[in-house]
Design a protein around this motif. Sequence first.
Motif, short mmCIF file in Angstrom:
data_model
loop_
_atom_site.label_atom_id
_atom_site.label_comp_id
_atom_site.label_asym_id
_atom_site.label_seq_id
_atom_site.Cartn_x
_atom_site.Cartn_y
_atom_site.Cartn_z
N THR A 1 16.21 42.36 120.82
CA THR A 1 16.32 43.75 120.37
C THR A 1 16.55 43.81 118.86
OG1 THR A 1 17.29 44.31 122.50
CG2 THR A 1 17.55 45.91 120.72
N GLY A 2 15.85 44.71 118.23
CA GLY A 2 15.99 44.87 116.78
C GLY A 2 15.02 44.05 115.98
N ASN A 3 14.20 43.24 116.64
CA ASN A 3 13.22 42.41 115.93
C ASN A 3 11.81 42.91 116.19
OD1 ASN A 3 15.08 40.66 114.75
ND2 ASN A 3 15.10 39.29 116.52
N ASP A 4 11.62 44.23 116.20
CA ASP A 4 10.29 44.78 116.41
C ASP A 4 9.34 44.41 115.28
OD1 ASP A 4 11.13 45.86 118.76
OD2 ASP A 4 11.46 47.89 117.96
N ASP A 5 9.88 44.30 114.07
CA ASP A 5 9.01 43.95 112.95
C ASP A 5 8.41 42.57 113.13
OD1 ASP A 5 9.73 46.37 111.98
OD2 ASP A 5 11.08 45.61 110.43
N LYS A 6 9.19 41.61 113.61
CA LYS A 6 8.67 40.25 113.83
C LYS A 6 7.65 40.24 114.97
CE LYS A 6 12.69 37.72 112.05
NZ LYS A 6 13.71 36.68 112.35
N ALA A 7 7.93 41.00 116.01
CA ALA A 7 6.97 41.05 117.12
C ALA A 7 5.65 41.67 116.66
CB ALA A 7 7.57 41.85 118.28
N THR B 1 3.44 40.82 123.69
CA THR B 1 4.21 40.19 122.62
C THR B 1 4.49 38.73 122.95
OG1 THR B 1 5.24 42.35 122.21
CG2 THR B 1 6.32 40.41 121.26
N LYS B 2 4.81 38.44 124.21
CA LYS B 2 5.08 37.05 124.60
C LYS B 2 3.84 36.17 124.45
CE LYS B 2 6.72 34.26 128.49
NZ LYS B 2 7.50 33.38 127.59
N ILE B 3 2.65 36.72 124.80
CA ILE B 3 1.41 35.94 124.64
C ILE B 3 1.16 35.64 123.17
CG2 ILE B 3 -1.10 36.09 124.87
CD1 ILE B 3 -0.69 37.61 127.47
N ALA B 4 1.37 36.62 122.29
CA ALA B 4 1.15 36.40 120.86
C ALA B 4 2.13 35.37 120.30
CB ALA B 4 1.26 37.73 120.12
N ILE B 5 3.39 35.46 120.70
CA ILE B 5 4.41 34.53 120.20
C ILE B 5 4.17 33.12 120.72
CG2 ILE B 5 6.88 33.99 120.30
CD1 ILE B 5 7.40 37.00 120.23
N ASP B 6 3.80 32.99 122.00
CA ASP B 6 3.51 31.67 122.55
C ASP B 6 2.28 31.06 121.90
OD1 ASP B 6 5.69 31.91 124.16
OD2 ASP B 6 4.56 32.47 125.98
N ALA B 7 1.28 31.87 121.58
CA ALA B 7 0.08 31.34 120.93
C ALA B 7 0.39 30.85 119.53
CB ALA B 7 -1.01 32.40 120.90
N SER C 1 4.51 41.72 113.62
CA SER C 1 3.89 40.76 112.71
C SER C 1 3.18 39.65 113.48
CB SER C 1 4.95 40.18 111.77
OG SER C 1 4.38 39.21 110.92
N ALA C 2 3.80 39.17 114.56
CA ALA C 2 3.17 38.13 115.38
C ALA C 2 1.89 38.63 116.02
CB ALA C 2 4.15 37.64 116.44
N ILE C 3 1.90 39.89 116.51
CA ILE C 3 0.70 40.44 117.14
C ILE C 3 -0.41 40.61 116.11
CG2 ILE C 3 -0.21 42.49 118.27
CD1 ILE C 3 2.49 42.82 119.64
N LYS C 4 -0.05 41.04 114.88
CA LYS C 4 -1.07 41.18 113.84
C LYS C 4 -1.67 39.84 113.48
CE LYS C 4 0.61 45.42 111.59
NZ LYS C 4 1.15 46.00 110.33
N ASP C 5 -0.84 38.78 113.41
CA ASP C 5 -1.35 37.45 113.06
C ASP C 5 -2.30 36.93 114.13
OD1 ASP C 5 0.10 37.54 110.76
OD2 ASP C 5 1.80 36.37 111.54
N ILE C 6 -1.96 37.09 115.40
CA ILE C 6 -2.81 36.56 116.46
C ILE C 6 -4.10 37.37 116.57
CG2 ILE C 6 -1.94 37.92 118.40
CD1 ILE C 6 -2.73 34.15 118.38
N MET C 7 -4.06 38.68 116.29
CA MET C 7 -5.28 39.50 116.30
C MET C 7 -6.18 39.13 115.14
SD MET C 7 -3.80 43.26 117.42
CE MET C 7 -5.42 44.02 117.52
N GLU C 8 -5.61 38.82 113.98
CA GLU C 8 -6.43 38.38 112.84
C GLU C 8 -7.09 37.05 113.13
OE1 GLU C 8 -5.99 37.56 108.01
OE2 GLU C 8 -4.26 38.18 109.22
N ASP C 9 -6.34 36.13 113.76
CA ASP C 9 -6.92 34.83 114.13
C ASP C 9 -8.09 35.01 115.11
OD1 ASP C 9 -6.71 31.76 114.37
OD2 ASP C 9 -6.49 32.44 116.46
N SER C 10 -7.94 35.90 116.08
CA SER C 10 -9.02 36.14 117.05
C SER C 10 -10.22 36.80 116.38
CB SER C 10 -8.50 37.01 118.20
OG SER C 10 -7.47 36.36 118.90
N HIS C 11 -9.99 37.71 115.42
CA HIS C 11 -11.10 38.34 114.70
C HIS C 11 -11.90 37.31 113.92
CE1 HIS C 11 -8.83 42.46 114.68
NE2 HIS C 11 -9.21 42.07 115.88
N ASN C 12 -11.22 36.40 113.29
CA ASN C 12 -11.92 35.34 112.54
C ASN C 12 -12.74 34.46 113.46
OD1 ASN C 12 -10.76 36.28 110.15
ND2 ASN C 12 -9.00 34.92 110.31
#
Length: 701
Positions: free
Chosen positions: A142-148, A125-131, A150-161
């Motif tokens: 705590t309690g911000n699992d949705d944002k974490a 999660t830290k790698i995705a947020i820092d990127a 979402s950040a992982i999904k965004d960074i994975m989509e960027d890498s797929h592209n």
Amino acid sequence: SLQQLLPKTILLREYERVICRAVADVGVDINLSCKYDHIHGLLTFVPGLGPRKAASLKQGIDRVGGVVVTRRDLLGKRLVGPFVYNNAVAFLRIRDIDSLRNQLLHPLDDTRLHPHVYHRNNWATKIAIDALEMDNDEATSTGNDDKAISAIKDIMEDSHNEVKRLFDATKAEWEKTYSQNFTVDAWDPRVDPPPESWRDKVEELDLETFADMIEKDGKGKWLSHLTMIKWEFRLPFEDPRKPMEPLEKEKLFRMLTGESDQTLCPGREVTGKVARISDFGAHLKLEGDVPAFIPLRNLSDGHVESAEDIVQIGQVVTAVVTEVKKSHMSVDLSLKDEDLKKSPSSWERPASLPPLDLNFDTIASQQIESDKSKERDERLAKMNALLGTGKSSSKSNTAMGRTGKVTNRACGHPAFRNKGLHEIETELKETGLVGEALIRPSKSNADSLSLHWLVREGVTKIIEIIEEDKDNDASIGNTLKIKNETFGSIDELLARYIAPMNDHVESLIEHEKFRKDTSEKEVDNELLQMRQKNPRRAAYLLCWNEKYAGYASLRFIVNQTPRSHHVGITPEGFFWCNSNFSDINYLLNAFKKNPSGTSKSSNDEHSSKASRNSSSRQSRWSSRAPSSSAPRQPPTWAPPPSHSSTSSGYSRPPQPSLPPPPQHAYPPPPPPGNSGWQQQRPPPPSLPPPPQNRYPPAPPQ
């Protein structure tokens, strides 16, 4: 199929290993495997699970509703224990299926990453947020699992592209350069693109510095895990296996036969045994069980009506290869003289072989081929002239008579040489291969040959061959004998005598107890060391016998002094203690039971001598001593001596309750009710009556 040749236990073990590796590479969708029975078997091969744990896991998932939303539920709902969870969870995938449409799935639950790196430590999660250059404290609190997530999904989509961009660029460059269609199977994103060509956001991070910070905090070395996080962002659970490609006929032929274009090509002479005769020709088996075929047109220079007129089943023939049909797994041969006399350079060279060097001396090569061809033609002509009948003059017939003088032989076989001892030894040691055999005329007898067998490098064994049914002094005997073995030709002798011994030598060298390049003295020193390490155990090793060629030395130590036995190599196997053993392991088992190597015949002779000496002593069964003045008169009838295991060297008196035997040549039937007597079968009428034994019959058991 070659798998039929393997033992079932080994085959099943290899199957299990292959399936375990494949499951570890691609993972298992735990929800689908519990829903469908035909996929459930994959859970058994997940590392960390097994048949029992997989069945228990399926029952637990069915009990909680049939689906698992996150990997943490496996541990939270007590479906597996903590140790099984740590070992197997990275190979269990939570994928987006119809039953989980309305659930928030963690994208890293469908990767090879262990939950420790994105739940317990939050490094992914830290790698995705820092990127993405987001607020780290807000997203990881705590309690911000949705944002974490979402950040992982965004960074994975960027890498797929980015992966797609690199593939399109590589494909365009390939098709522009080679004008061929580019397939995704030929492209490996981990290897083919240079590191500087990656432009996704996760590539901008310095993971090595991040790993150093973690190590300084005392949490260990995690650089390999951080690198794995980067590649799982790009290629989550990518299948590393390449699509299976069918084997080409050249590769398949080489795998099944062990032959290549260099070892088996047109123009090469081969030896095989006729296995079957059909209406179209003769089917042979070459060395290595390579199937071969000689069509009718290639059996002889003239017209052939039936293959049986030329060859017979079981006959060993030498022919020349005309074509290698790899797609049919067969070789076409020829026995025609015009094919046998062709020079090697006149045959078509296989395309797979490298071309000849530009500086290759073609003229010298042709001259060498011409000299060899002339020499071979002269030998064949001389042999035909000496063996011919009917058209020979009286002078020739006189020359063909047996004079008993040692002379050269008119033989055109490739393994025959009209040379002396030292010339054969030099040729074998310098140019021969281990296991090769050459035959020459014996200098001591006109009816014998000498076979030189290269047992191992630098060591040859000479075997005498007796010739029988010879037409003349210069011919080879129609029957060749080595001790008690009879052969009809040199080819048969090499195939039935030398080839099996080469196989036994190979099995001997490959044995774990054999020391190949070690002298007998070095083996004895090794035995002494083994004895010192384990004084209670008798040690033994095998090596070559330095005194006798073609023999192995079985060296062992029981007390303090190394000893040895000679082990001979024969076509039947290994000879030791007056016995042949088909396998070296059988010989070693017999040696362990009888380390001294005492043969049974000597024991029998010793026991018989003791039996004879015991006849002069007083019987342990009777108090009456034998009279020394008057010799005992043998009875008119006595049963044959018993060879049962309970017989002793002392005589036994007859049973007093038994009636005297009748006066006839055969033993009487046993009396009723007495099962102790062993009924003797009467000998056939042609045999003489049993000998008049000095000893009375044995008592009942």
